[in-house]
Design a protein around this motif. Structure first.
Motif, mmCIF file in Angstrom:
data_model
loop_
_atom_site.group_PDB
_atom_site.id
_atom_site.type_symbol
_atom_site.label_atom_id
_atom_site.label_comp_id
_atom_site.label_asym_id
_atom_site.label_seq_id
_atom_site.Cartn_x
_atom_site.Cartn_y
_atom_site.Cartn_z
ATOM 1 N N UNK A 1 0.838 -1.197 0.000
ATOM 2 C CA UNK A 1 0.000 0.000 0.000
ATOM 3 C C UNK A 1 0.872 1.246 0.000
ATOM 4 N N UNK A 2 0.471 2.259 -0.745
ATOM 5 C CA UNK A 2 1.289 3.461 -0.913
ATOM 6 C C UNK A 2 1.805 3.990 0.422
ATOM 7 N N UNK A 3 3.124 4.227 0.493
ATOM 8 C CA UNK A 3 3.771 4.682 1.720
ATOM 9 C C UNK A 3 4.332 3.558 2.547
ATOM 10 N N UNK A 4 3.829 2.333 2.354
ATOM 11 C CA UNK A 4 4.370 1.181 3.069
ATOM 12 C C UNK A 4 5.842 0.987 2.715
ATOM 13 N N UNK A 5 6.185 1.251 1.439
ATOM 14 C CA UNK A 5 7.563 1.086 0.999
ATOM 15 C C UNK A 5 8.494 2.163 1.557
ATOM 16 N N UNK A 6 7.932 3.139 2.256
ATOM 17 C CA UNK A 6 8.741 4.160 2.938
ATOM 18 C C UNK A 6 8.829 3.901 4.443
ATOM 19 N N UNK A 7 8.081 2.912 4.939
ATOM 20 C CA UNK A 7 7.991 2.709 6.383
ATOM 21 C C UNK A 7 7.176 3.801 7.051
ATOM 22 N N UNK A 8 6.171 4.315 6.337
ATOM 23 C CA UNK A 8 5.338 5.394 6.863
ATOM 24 C C UNK A 8 4.466 4.874 8.001
ATOM 25 N N UNK A 9 4.376 5.658 9.086
ATOM 26 C CA UNK A 9 3.616 5.247 10.260
ATOM 27 C C UNK A 9 2.272 5.934 10.376
ATOM 28 N N UNK A 10 1.570 5.621 11.458
ATOM 29 C CA UNK A 10 0.274 6.228 11.755
ATOM 30 C C UNK A 10 0.421 7.713 12.083
ATOM 31 N N UNK A 11 -0.722 8.401 12.063
ATOM 32 C CA UNK A 11 -0.789 9.771 12.572
ATOM 33 C C UNK A 11 -1.553 9.763 13.886
ATOM 34 N N UNK A 12 -1.365 10.795 14.677
ATOM 35 C CA UNK A 12 -2.072 10.918 15.948
ATOM 36 C C UNK A 12 -2.622 12.336 16.070
ATOM 37 N N UNK A 13 -3.602 12.633 15.215
ATOM 38 C CA UNK A 13 -4.216 13.953 15.283
ATOM 39 C C UNK A 13 -4.887 14.129 16.645
ATOM 40 N N UNK A 14 -4.755 15.315 17.211
ATOM 41 C CA UNK A 14 -5.260 15.536 18.567
ATOM 42 C C UNK A 14 -6.758 15.781 18.601
ATOM 43 N N UNK A 15 -7.310 16.324 17.528
ATOM 44 C CA UNK A 15 -8.728 16.711 17.519
ATOM 45 C C UNK A 15 -9.510 15.817 16.566
ATOM 46 N N UNK A 16 -10.716 15.447 16.966
ATOM 47 C CA UNK A 16 -11.559 14.640 16.097
ATOM 48 C C UNK A 16 -11.873 15.406 14.825
ATOM 49 N N UNK A 17 -11.872 16.733 14.883
ATOM 50 C CA UNK A 17 -12.175 17.552 13.703
ATOM 51 C C UNK A 17 -11.121 17.415 12.604
ATOM 52 N N UNK A 18 -9.937 16.908 12.966
ATOM 53 C CA UNK A 18 -8.884 16.732 11.966
ATOM 54 C C UNK A 18 -9.068 15.470 11.126
ATOM 55 N N UNK A 19 -10.021 14.620 11.520
ATOM 56 C CA UNK A 19 -10.258 13.379 10.780
ATOM 57 C C UNK A 19 -11.365 13.581 9.757
ATOM 58 N N UNK A 20 -11.292 12.825 8.662
ATOM 59 C CA UNK A 20 -12.238 12.959 7.557
ATOM 60 C C UNK A 20 -13.081 11.706 7.326
ATOM 61 N N UNK A 21 -12.644 10.560 7.821
ATOM 62 C CA UNK A 21 -13.244 9.278 7.487
ATOM 63 C C UNK A 21 -14.635 9.131 8.099
ATOM 64 N N UNK A 22 -15.619 8.732 7.286
ATOM 65 C CA UNK A 22 -16.999 8.599 7.742
ATOM 66 C C UNK A 22 -17.136 7.547 8.840
ATOM 67 N N UNK A 23 -16.404 6.442 8.731
ATOM 68 C CA UNK A 23 -16.480 5.403 9.760
ATOM 69 C C UNK A 23 -16.007 5.936 11.098
ATOM 70 N N UNK A 24 -14.871 6.636 11.096
ATOM 71 C CA UNK A 24 -14.301 7.188 12.323
ATOM 72 C C UNK A 24 -15.221 8.233 12.938
ATOM 73 N N UNK A 25 -15.709 9.164 12.134
ATOM 74 C CA UNK A 25 -16.532 10.255 12.646
ATOM 75 C C UNK A 25 -17.862 9.739 13.181
ATOM 76 N N UNK A 26 -18.488 8.794 12.482
ATOM 77 C CA UNK A 26 -19.758 8.243 12.964
ATOM 78 C C UNK A 26 -19.568 7.472 14.259
ATOM 79 N N UNK A 27 -18.507 6.673 14.333
ATOM 80 C CA UNK A 27 -18.240 5.924 15.564
ATOM 81 C C UNK A 27 -18.063 6.876 16.734
ATOM 82 N N UNK A 28 -17.275 7.916 16.571
ATOM 83 C CA UNK A 28 -17.010 8.862 17.662
ATOM 84 C C UNK A 28 -18.299 9.570 18.088
#
Length: 569
Positions: A374-401
């Motif tokens: 998956x794109x970025x896997x070949x760079x060893x790219x890691x997770x993000x840890x956004x502090x605010x829920x408003x910084x997330x865009x994903x419908x699954x994440x926002x609905x769950x929260x």
């Protein structure tokens, strides 16, 4: 008889919204992909799997399709697509499209017609049910993106089924006319030159309860939670029939790679579906290994975090390797657009980021099956840890929260911890191409925040460093093309109960390779089982220099070490 081309291939997934933006609007596009194909050619991948670029309202980032035969304007035009496809083929790279036909967008012309009247010819393209006597939804099932799987439609006085967002109504595969529509749109893209399909949640197209018409409410596991609908909607009795019909009508007439996303699939279903004679698809994406770091039976699903027990991973992977060998085919993956970054999930995204990413790649690619990067896997790219829920865009994440905080009163801090670990936006931050403005992804404002590691973790840095994750992946990919044992060799698990060392052999004829991976920052000692001869041996690939005076019968492993060894004599 030679193997089909997809058995020795490595697939690279592009999430177009986040890959490369060519026009400065902050959204990746087709011209951006075309501009970066040299990166994929240098990596050595054979196939690109392109997440949806069809016309869509983007309620679920393109997995809600309103026109299957056109390109979303934010991604470009059909002419841009043709240019990209020609540029891939010129580099020897094939293209697999995402086929999303369990559901459409509610803005698709089919659904606009279907919802207007019970007598409309398109009404039966979707799944409708009457309300209960009190007017409530037909069942208490929960959708994957929270809330009921049923949405009321005033014009017809019915509920329609949506296993995901309410804007993603499920298609009715029991209707032969709908199936012919699907086969027609598949031919449209295959005739345009694409080389196959990744089929989104394809084992949901046959619903178990459609066979007898029964719609039972299910017992609620915990107060405040609906019954997860997935368990009641996958693997219906006509699944193989539908897929074999698709093969007969379409796939047998083209040379394709086909992979079906199959939640809750078993090894038996994997064998049936990927059987080269009687099956229908080349391989499945199964989820067993992806569910091992969630609490089993917890109604919170993937958000109920659990530390991975390596012994569980061994049992799961070995079963799929052993039970499909010679009679089916595995897909190999640790990340995609729906999963967090593997180096953060299963490795160490801090001090040992590079070495643990290389170890995970070694472990995965040396199994039997077709690997997916998956794109970025070949760079060893890691997770993000956004502090605010408003910084997330994903419908699954926002609905769950929203549901967890507003309706169940759960602790927001604990929810954010789960989102940091498992949220889908971990994989969707823009691809970091350089340490320049906006990581070289766009000249505008990115549609979602960047991974803050981009000044040091980016493609330009990786290509310039021979010790990078990129160059290690390049060597792993080259192994598959040079050595038939990687494609065809039998897998045998070693040290099944060791909590830190994952070891297995691959055997083809008289040739045997040993794969040893340390899934920890500790320094365990690998001891070669006495029944495996090792008079002589040589290292094929490793992510750390070979120590002096190595004895395979007592080999001290350094943190996150991976070593592939050819056993001689």
């Amino acid at each position: 008889m030679s193997n089909p081309w997809w058995k020795s291939s490595v697939v690279y997934q592009i999430y177009p919204r986040s890959f490369c933006d060519s026009n400065g609007d902050g959204i990746g596009d087709l011209k951006g992909i075309t501009s970066k194909l040299d990166h994929l050619q240098a990596l050595g991948v054979d196939v690109v799997w392109l997440s949806p670029v069809y016309r869509s309202p983007q309620d679920d980032n393109g997995y809600d399709i309103s026109d299957y035969r056109d390109i979303a304007p934010e991604f470009g035009t059909l002419a841009d697509f043709d240019e990209m496809l020609a540029a891939m083929h010129a580099r020897g790279i094939k293209l697999v499209m995402d086929l999303v036909v369990n559901h459409s967008s509610d803005e698709h012309a089919w659904f606009q017609q279907a919802r207007s009247s019970r007598d409309n010819p398109f009404h039966d393209h979707y799944i409708w049910r009457e309300p209960k006597a009190d007017g409530s939804p037909p069942t208490n099932w929960e959708a994957a993106f929270s809330g009921s799987v049923w949405e009321w439609n005033e014009a017809t006085g019915e509920y329609y089924l949506h296993m995901f967002s309410r804007k993603q109504p499920d298609l009715n595969w029991e209707n032969p006319a709908l199936r012919q529509e699907v086969y027609g749109l598949m031919r449209f893209w295959l005739d345009r030159g694409v080389d196959g399909f990744r089929m989104d949640v394809i084992n949901m197209i046959s619903k178990p309860w459609q066979a007898d018409g029964g719609l039972p409410d299910a017992p609620v596991v915990r107060e405040g939670f609906l019954q997860p609908g997935f368990a009641l909607t996958c693997n219906g009795p006509r699944l193989l029939e539908f897929l074999r019909e698709m093969r007969h009508e379409v796939l047998d007439h083209y040379d394709t790679l086909t992979v079906g996303e199959a939640p809750m699939a078993t090894t038996r279903q994997g064998r049936e579906i990927s059987d080269p004679v009687d099956g229908a698809l080349n391989m499945l994406f199964q989820f067993e290994h992806m569910d091992l770091d969630s609490q089993p039976g917890d109604p919170r699903g993937k958000w109920a975090l659990k530390t991975l027990d390596l012994r569980d991973l061994k049992r799961t992977m070995a079963r799929w390797q052993d039970e499909l060998h010679g009679c089916g085919w595995n897909s190999l993956y640790l990340s995609n657009h729906d999963q967090p970054r593997p180096v953060s999930r299963f490795g160490d995204d801090g001090e040992h980021r590079v070495r643990s990413a290389q170890m995970l790649g070694t472990w995965l690619h040396l199994h039997q099956g077709t690997p997916y990067v998956y794109q970025g896997e070949e760079l060893g790219l890691g997770n993000v840890r956004f502090e605010r829920i408003e910084d997330y865009q994903d419908i699954e994440t926002l609905n769950m929260y929203r549901v967890a905080t507003n309706e169940r009163g759960e602790d927001p801090a604990e929810l954010m911890r789960a989102i940091h670990a498992k949220g889908r936006d971990n994989a969707r931050t823009p691809m970091p191409w350089s340490d320049g403005p906006h990581a070289g992804f766009t000249t505008g404002t990115p549609w979602i925040k960047l991974n803050p590691t981009y000044p040091t973790v980016n493609a330009a840095q990786a290509l310039a460093d021979e010790g990078s994750v990129f160059h290690y992946y390049r060597r792993l990919i080259a192994l598959r093309k040079a050595h038939p044992i990687v494609v065809d060799g039998r897998h045998d698990l070693l040290l099944a109960e060791h909590p830190q060392i994952y070891a297995y052999t691959r055997t083809l004829g008289a040739e045997r390779w040993l794969v040893v991976c340390n899934f920890s920052a500790a320094s365990p000692v690998f001891e070669l089982p006495a029944d495996i001869p090792a008079a002589r041996w040589e290292t094929v690939i490793a992510n750390i220099d070979e120590p002096a005076g190595v004895d395979l019968h007592a080999l001290p492993l350094r943190p996150w070490e991976a070593r592939v060894i050819r056993l001689l004599g």
